[in-house]
Scaffold this motif. Sequence first.
Motif, PDB file in Angstrom:
ATOM      1  N   GLN A 145     -16.449   3.668  -8.435  1.00 59.71           N
ATOM      2  CA  GLN A 145     -15.217   3.205  -7.788  1.00 59.71           C
ATOM      3  C   GLN A 145     -14.024   3.867  -8.475  1.00 59.71           C
ATOM      4  O   GLN A 145     -13.028   3.232  -8.777  1.00 59.71           O
ATOM      5  N   GLU A 148     -10.287   3.181  -7.732  1.00 53.57           N
ATOM      6  CA  GLU A 148      -9.825   1.803  -7.883  1.00 53.57           C
ATOM      7  C   GLU A 148      -8.971   1.703  -9.149  1.00 53.57           C
ATOM      8  O   GLU A 148      -9.419   2.040 -10.229  1.00 53.57           O
ATOM      9  N   GLY A 157      -6.400   6.005 -10.745  1.00 55.55           N
ATOM     10  CA  GLY A 157      -7.643   5.247 -10.719  1.00 55.55           C
ATOM     11  C   GLY A 157      -8.154   4.911 -12.102  1.00 55.55           C
ATOM     12  O   GLY A 157      -7.765   5.526 -13.098  1.00 55.55           O
TER      13      GLY A 157
END
Length: 182
Positions: A145, A148, A157
């Motif tokens: 991820q 994210e 991120g």
Amino acid sequence: MGLFLQTAIVPDCREADVRKAVEKLASKMELIPEQCQYRESEAGCAVLFNDDCGGFDELAKKMSVTLSCPVMLLYIYDGDFWGYFFYDQKQELDSFNTLPDYFGCSPEEQQSCAGDSAVIARYFHVEQKDIERYIRFWTEEMMEQYEEPAYPEDEFGQCDCWQMADFMRKLGFPYTFGEEEA
């Protein structure tokens, strides 16, 4: 070749004092004072070191002794990960590395660079809850991820080496190097 970057943040310190320290350490630490960039904020002063500057933890230690105050040296290594060394005088207060096993190290060595958000919060006068998500080893699950963010307001991120800039901003030192000054 990837990005190698070193910047120091010095809480409650003015640019003139940081400049003097950099000039004093220049010959010992491969610093080129004319190529360093400085940014002063309400929280203190940040300096972006010249390319090819080396020393990471040694540079943080020597700056903290020269300035007689805490110094955090943040770095990006080869564009792959980021970390920091935090010293006050000759005492290491904390260190962190998002990928401690990058060069293959023991569990003990990994723990030595696990970081301590409570220490950082105390010295930088911020809430621990506002920085603790940065001070985590990057796991495979996190990397899946990648984009994210650690916090909703972040620009980068959670597994981006530029997460370092989000962390700096939360400590009161916006990363504005390379941007036009207002």
